[in-house]
Design an enzyme around this catalytic site. Structure first.
Site, short mmCIF file in Angstrom:
data_model
loop_
_atom_site.label_atom_id
_atom_site.label_comp_id
_atom_site.label_asym_id
_atom_site.label_seq_id
_atom_site.Cartn_x
_atom_site.Cartn_y
_atom_site.Cartn_z
N LYS A 91 -31.04 -48.10 -58.77
CA LYS A 91 -30.64 -49.45 -58.38
C LYS A 91 -31.57 -50.03 -57.32
CE LYS A 91 -25.69 -49.40 -59.46
NZ LYS A 91 -25.67 -48.21 -60.29
N GLU A 99 -25.11 -52.98 -49.67
CA GLU A 99 -25.21 -54.41 -49.96
C GLU A 99 -24.09 -55.17 -49.27
OE1 GLU A 99 -27.16 -54.56 -54.43
OE2 GLU A 99 -25.01 -54.84 -54.19
N HIS A 155 -13.24 -50.48 -59.19
CA HIS A 155 -14.61 -50.85 -59.58
C HIS A 155 -14.90 -50.59 -61.06
CE1 HIS A 155 -15.43 -51.55 -55.38
NE2 HIS A 155 -15.12 -50.30 -55.08
N ARG A 204 -28.49 -49.88 -72.09
CA ARG A 204 -27.74 -49.33 -73.22
C ARG A 204 -26.80 -50.39 -73.74
NH1 ARG A 204 -22.92 -49.08 -70.63
NH2 ARG A 204 -22.90 -48.47 -68.43
#
Length: 673
Positions: free
Chosen positions: A116, A200, A235, A292
């Site tokens: 990421k 973040e 999440h 994917r």
């Protein structure tokens, strides 16, 4: 086009890929673990190869075994599905080295998007908007803590190599950062073999919107519009829909072009999903790219009439994308609900067991790839009635997808379809999903990732009393069971002509009266049945109603006073599962002839809520603890679950150590108040 492909996955997605392959005349090879020897995906494929033990690391994550299986069966290509090895660059590289086509992006694209933090650096160079945060290599706890303080709370910790909601923690205060970081790193290491994280800024009331992109080897790249995946728990996505409510044409174009720029930046080929976090004001930021096919891809298929798996196969075979951007259109609205074996009332903990009853709503086959009009209801599933939901894999039962001319029609179909679902043998989230789609914020498209937590009072209501009609249906089912047993005994009896041999409640010159009792949780429910020569009555909660019933298979029709209702009742041993009016109830038959055994109470016992592995012991024997203190951490299905002190007290004994596998209900610690 390929003649034979191997599907390196299991369950629903393996069945999904096999269906498209069969339609195209492509033979398929399944792989399976010890736990999946009789699984549905094995049955629907043309061939199957055993690749190892029940645990994923011993089977579906074994690159060598899967590549060897493809070689041995002559498969020309491997479709990885989603999860497992689908975004593993080493697996994609092994396929290429073996001369087998990997039905997915190039190794370089997987590598670029696999981290990421590295992906965000690339996106910054491609002018794709980013959320403020730290995505670098310095993983020192003090350094990350300082960066979080600089960014400002709340912040979101995310596993750098992660996905699927695993390895994520929201941190509200600076003093909570270190504990959250340690937990996040443990889960990241367990799930992905990489404990690195990024930090973040956590946006309040954001929406989760993703863009489906497709690219070929001829330089073409298109976006197949967007999906709104804002409704999440822990999440992880719960409901997905396409198109995103309130999306303007200009914003769709901006997000689509940004997604294509992201794909081009890494030389992408095949199906990919670029995920954005979007503010209510219309601004959006890159989160990650999943290299994917997504779990929620069916909603895109429903609104476009396209088969995305077919597109994957054609692109992997070197063909040009079937359509250009200006040839793509949105038709209607689609919703997807993930039907899970889990307990929403117990923090969505997974539920294991055998699916003794599995009856989905009636579905019309969705002719993806050719139909002009989508079907109203589609079921994608990898399990059948009688199959087992095990602790080894994701507890998904099915994906329920509906289509409508507009969102209102799609919502109505989803509500009806959820009400028709019948599952017995495991706990499910169906009732929760029914409340969710009927809730005012979801129906009104007031969406954001905190919707479920913000509306807990509505979505997790206090248990409602069992309606009299529900009890009347359970009584009808129990009486029908007794009638069947009585008739068998009557046929086997010596005197076939004696009415005393029938279990019908026949009496000579008298009414027949009995009390039928059921337990709903801790509540005893009594129904007094009175039968005479002409009519019957049922007394519930002190009120007496005229009562009649009839049944056909598992469908029961009862008349209770002025009300006529019908529903399904599925008996599992002594438990009646009643499905009526879009709701379900579990009532345990209280057999008056059964001997009640004495049961030792659970005082002082802290037990495992599910099968799993102990990954951390946080308290020792003799330790005094306060209510809510974390005592032990278990891992099940790649998720962490913390066992906390139920009250102030003392730990008398710790019965397991780190690494131990424990069954559901096992006592973990001895606790003294």
């Amino acid at each position: 086009m390929f003649d034979k492909i191997l599907i390196a996955n299991r369950g629903e997605i393996a069945c999904r890929v096999a269906a498209t392959a069969a339609r195209l005349g492509i033979r398929t090879v399944a792989v399976y673990s010890d736990a999946d020897a009789h699984a549905k995906h094995v049955a629907v494929c043309d061939e199957a190869v055993h690749v190892g033990g029940a645990a994923a690391r011993d089977s579906y994550l074994r690159i060598d075994a899967i590549v060897d299986a493809a070689k041995a069966t002559g498969a020309q290509a491997i479709h990885p599905g989603y999860g497992f090895l689908s975004e593993n660059e080493a697996f994609a590289a092994a396929c290429h080295e073996a001369g087998i086509v990997f039905i997915g992006p190039p190794v370089g694209a997987i590598r670029a998007m696999g981290s990421k933090s590295a992906a965000k650096t690339l996106m910054e160079g491609a002018a794709v908007p980013l959320v403020p945060g730290y995505h670098g290599d310095n993983q020192d706890a003090a350094f990350l803590h300082a960066r979080a303080d600089d960014i400002g709370y709340p912040v979101l910790l995310k596993a750098s190599a992660g996905g699927g909601g695993k390895g994520m923690r929201v941190v509200e205060r600076s003093e909570d950062f270190r504990a959250a970081l340690a937990s996040c790193q443990r889960e990241a290491a367990s799930s992905f073999g990489d404990e690195r994280v990024l930090v973040e800024k956590y946006l309040t009331r954001p929406r989760h919107i993703e863009i489906q992109v497709f690219a070929d080897t001829h330089g073409n790249c298109v976006y197949l519009f967007e999906r709104d995946c804002s409704v999440q728990r822990r999440h992880q996505k719960v409901l997905e829909e396409a198109p995103a409510p309130g999306m303007t044409g200009e914003r769709r174009r901006s997000m689509g072009e940004a997604a294509c720029n992201a794909a081009r930046a890494v030389g992408y080929v095949g199906a990919g999903t670029v995920e954005f976090i979007a503010n209510q004001d219309g601004s959006f930021y890159f989160m990650e790219m999943n290299t994917r096919l997504q779990v929620e891809h069916p909603v895109t298929e429903m609104i476009t009439g396209l088969d995305l798996v077919e597109w994957q196969l054609r692109v992997a075979a070197g063909e040009v994308l079937p359509r250009k951007q200006d040839e793509l259109r949105i038709h209607g609205h689609a919703l997807e609900a993930r039907i899970y074996a889990e307990s929403p009332d117990n923090n969505f903990l997974p539920s294991t067991g055998t699916l003794s009853t599995l009856r989905p709503p009636a579905a019309v086959q969705f002719e993806i790839g050719g139909a002009a009009t989508p079907a109203a209801v589609r079921i994608d599933s990898g399990v059948r009635e009688g199959d087992t939901i095990s602790p080894f894999y994701d507890p998904m039962i099915a994906k329920l997808i509906v289509w409508g001319q507009d969102r209102e029609e799609a919502l109505a179909r989803m509500r009806r379809a959820l009400g028709q679902y019948r599952v017995v043998g495991v706990q499910t989230n169906i009732a929760f999903l029914s409340r969710l789609v009927a809730s005012e914020p979801f129906a009104g498209a007031d969406l954001d990732t905190g919707l479920i937590e913000r509306h807990r009072d509505t979505l997790f209501p206090a248990a409602a009393p069992v309606p009299a009609t529900t009890l009347a249906l359970a009584v009808a089912a129990q009486l029908s069971r007794e009638t069947v047993i009585g008739r068998r005994k009557y046929q086997d009896s010596i005197d076939h002509h004696s009415p005393w041999q029938l279990a019908t409640g026949w009496r000579l010159n008298a009414d027949y009266q009995r009390t039928l009792s059921f337990d709903h949780g801790e509540t005893r429910l009594d129904a007094v049945l009175t039968s005479g020569p002409q009519a019957s009555t049922l007394t519930v909660d002190g009120q007496t109603y005229p009562y009649r019933y009839a049944h056909d298979g598992g469908v029961y029709r009862v008349t209770l006073g002025e009300r006529r209702v019908q529903g399904h009742v599925d008996f599992e041993q002594q438990t009646a599962h009643v499905f009526a009016d879009g709701l379900s109830w579990t009532l345990r038959w209280h057999d008056p002839l059964a001997q009640a055994g004495a049961h030792e109470g659970s005082e002082g016992r802290l037990t495992a809520p599910m099968p799993g592995k102990v990954i951390a012991v946080l308290a020792q024997a003799g330790t005094k603890v306060e209510k809510g203190a974390p005592l032990l951490v278990m891992e099940a299905m790649k998720m962490e679950h913390t066992i906390s002190a139920p009250a102030d007290g003392e730990i008398e004994e710790v019965l397991y150590v780190v690494g131990d596998q424990v069954p559901e209900g096992a006592q973990l610690l001895a606790f003294k108040r």
